[in-house]
Design an enzyme around this catalytic site. Structure first.
Site, short mmCIF file in Angstrom:
data_model
loop_
_atom_site.label_atom_id
_atom_site.label_comp_id
_atom_site.label_asym_id
_atom_site.label_seq_id
_atom_site.Cartn_x
_atom_site.Cartn_y
_atom_site.Cartn_z
N SER A 138 0.86 -1.19 0.00
CA SER A 138 0.00 0.00 0.00
C SER A 138 0.89 1.24 0.00
O SER A 138 2.07 1.17 0.38
CB SER A 138 -0.85 -0.01 1.27
OG SER A 138 -1.51 1.20 1.45
N TYR A 151 -3.19 -0.71 10.57
CA TYR A 151 -3.19 -1.19 9.18
C TYR A 151 -1.85 -0.87 8.50
O TYR A 151 -1.22 -1.75 7.91
CB TYR A 151 -4.35 -0.56 8.40
CG TYR A 151 -4.27 -0.78 6.91
CD1 TYR A 151 -4.40 -2.06 6.37
CD2 TYR A 151 -4.05 0.28 6.04
CE1 TYR A 151 -4.31 -2.27 5.01
CE2 TYR A 151 -3.97 0.08 4.67
CZ TYR A 151 -4.09 -1.19 4.15
OH TYR A 151 -3.99 -1.42 2.80
N1 LIG Z 1 -8.48 -0.20 -2.17
C1 LIG Z 1 -7.49 0.55 -1.74
O1 LIG Z 1 -7.58 1.79 -1.70
C2 LIG Z 1 -6.18 -0.10 -1.34
C3 LIG Z 1 -5.09 0.75 -1.11
C4 LIG Z 1 -3.88 0.20 -0.72
C5 LIG Z 1 -3.76 -1.17 -0.58
N2 LIG Z 1 -4.83 -1.98 -0.79
C6 LIG Z 1 -4.65 -3.44 -0.60
O2 LIG Z 1 -5.16 -4.13 -1.71
C7 LIG Z 1 -5.52 -5.45 -1.32
C8 LIG Z 1 -6.89 -5.78 -1.89
O3 LIG Z 1 -7.86 -4.91 -1.30
P1 LIG Z 1 -9.08 -4.31 -2.12
O4 LIG Z 1 -8.88 -2.86 -2.23
O5 LIG Z 1 -9.32 -5.10 -3.36
O6 LIG Z 1 -10.25 -4.54 -1.04
P2 LIG Z 1 -11.51 -5.52 -1.06
O7 LIG Z 1 -12.37 -5.22 -2.22
O8 LIG Z 1 -12.09 -5.42 0.29
O9 LIG Z 1 -10.86 -6.96 -1.27
C9 LIG Z 1 -10.14 -7.59 -0.25
C10 LIG Z 1 -10.04 -9.06 -0.56
O10 LIG Z 1 -9.25 -9.69 0.47
C11 LIG Z 1 -9.98 -10.81 0.88
N3 LIG Z 1 -9.68 -11.29 2.22
C12 LIG Z 1 -9.75 -10.63 3.39
N4 LIG Z 1 -9.43 -11.45 4.39
C13 LIG Z 1 -9.17 -12.65 3.84
C14 LIG Z 1 -8.80 -13.92 4.35
N5 LIG Z 1 -8.64 -14.15 5.66
N6 LIG Z 1 -8.61 -14.95 3.48
C15 LIG Z 1 -8.78 -14.77 2.16
N7 LIG Z 1 -9.15 -13.60 1.61
C16 LIG Z 1 -9.34 -12.57 2.46
C17 LIG Z 1 -11.44 -10.42 0.76
O11 LIG Z 1 -12.20 -11.61 0.78
P3 LIG Z 1 -13.64 -11.72 1.46
O12 LIG Z 1 -14.54 -11.32 0.36
O13 LIG Z 1 -13.76 -13.13 1.83
O14 LIG Z 1 -13.66 -10.79 2.64
C18 LIG Z 1 -11.40 -9.73 -0.58
O15 LIG Z 1 -11.42 -10.65 -1.63
C19 LIG Z 1 -5.45 -5.48 0.21
O16 LIG Z 1 -4.26 -6.13 0.61
C20 LIG Z 1 -5.40 -4.01 0.59
O17 LIG Z 1 -4.72 -3.80 1.80
C21 LIG Z 1 -6.05 -1.47 -1.16
#
Ligand SMILES: NC(=O)c1ccc[n+]([C@@H]2O[C@H](COP(=O)([O-])OP(=O)(O)OC[C@H]3O[C@@H](n4cnc5c(N)ncnc54)[C@H](OP(=O)(O)O)[C@@H]3O)[C@@H](O)[C@H]2O)c1
Length: 294
Positions: A138, A151
């Protein structure tokens, strides 16, 4: 060249978008996640493209082991060429407000989960003498943000582990790269608002939360679609020698500069005002209660 790519957390957001994007480029994608129905809908949307869905909770060793067995069957024992450690969520709140059990849960998913999945799928890459591991970190892995310190600390951990893994795995032919998304429109914000709502808001930072809620909403309005990260992931998958770090979207680079180039005193001054932390007031009893033994 078509590669076998495993993505964790492919049920929504970045992981789901990347699974479809990479499959449409001709790669074979193994999409993993916890929600069966969401995996089924991803499979349906992929149409004729090669996407296989395997249930996996990154915090559950038995589930990781079962997923590895399924991957061996799907790939005739080859394993994966590229592992994308994407699963994660954001725990919001001032560091001392977050319940220790929630701190542990945050580390179990974002850090230990990533490590356990890597331990499961890296050996096949080492055995073959080539492969790639991509860890989704991130902007918060370079710039600590107040009111989401727990986080961002997990993402700093991901950065450090990735740096060590990159050096340790390079002589074995396995590349390690880190992707640092800025603000991306996914379910991430909604989940973080949920974890923040659970936090006891009676301590010194009680007045700060309304401000951070507004900042989160404003950030969301300016966020980019997940395509910007899918493109970066595709570049890494297709690169002969990927770089150590990729940041996207480019337009948020100023935040990265703020985090890495400016003197800490200046960065602190700006972040305290942006997040409204200057309105924190002493309120000792609630703080003591929040840190009773777990
Ligand atoms: N969106 C942003 O602005 C942003 C910015 C910086 C970094 N990130 C990083 O990008 C990555 C993806 O996030 P996103 O933005 O796509 O958010 P998201 O739409 O909430 O997706 C998160 C994914 O992680 C999965 N997950 C959470 N806990 C899990 C577990 N114990 N086992 C397996 N899967 C699990 C969720 O699955 P479930 O559906 O089962 O909960 C979902 O598929 C994360 O690592 C996040 O920290 C995001």
């Amino acid at each position: 060249m078509s590669q076998i790519i495993l993505i964790t957390g492919a049920t929504s957001g970045i992981g789901r978008h990347a699974a479809l994007h990479l499959a449409r480029q001709g790669h074979r994608v193994i999409a993993t996640g916890r929600r069966r129905a969401a995996l089924d809908s991803l499979r349906a949307e992929a149409g004729e493209h090669w996407v296989r869905c395997v249930p996996m909770d990154v915090t559950d060793l038995a589930s990781i082991d079962a997923a590895r067995t399924s991957v061996d069957q799907l790939t005739d024992g080859h394993g994966v060429d590229v592992l994308i450690n994407n699963a994660g969520f954001g725990q919001g709140g001032a560091v001392l407000d977050v319940d220790p059990a929630d701190v542990a849960a945050q580390y179990h998913t974002n850090v230990f989960g990533l490590l356990c999945v890597t331990r499961a799928f890296a050996p096949a890459m080492i055995g073959r003498g080539h492969g790639k591991i991509v860890n989704v970190s991130s902007l918060g892995g370079r710039l600590t943000l107040p009111m989401m310190g727990v986080y961002t600390s997990t993402k700093f951990a991901v950065e450090a582990l990735s740096d060590a893994l990159r050096i340790e795995l390079a002589p074995l032919g396995v590349h390690v790269a880190v992707v640092q998304p800025g603000s991306i429109r996914t379910e991430f914000n909604q989940t973080m608002q949920g974890t923040t709502r659970k936090v006891e808001r009676t301590g010194p930072w009680a007045a700060v939360y309304d401000h951070t809620d507004r900042v989160a909403t404003a950030f969301e309005q300016y966020s980019s679609g997940p395509i910007v990260i899918s493109r970066v992931l595709a570049r890494i998958v297709n690169a002969r020698r990927p770089r150590a770090r990729y940041f996207a979207p480019f337009r948020e680079s100023v935040l990265m500069i703020l985090g890495t180039w400016l003197p800490t005193r200046v960065t602190d001054f700006v972040l305290a005002r942006v997040f409204g932390v200057t309105s924190a007031r002493p309120h000792a009893p609630a703080l003591t209660q929040a840190w009773e033994a777990p």
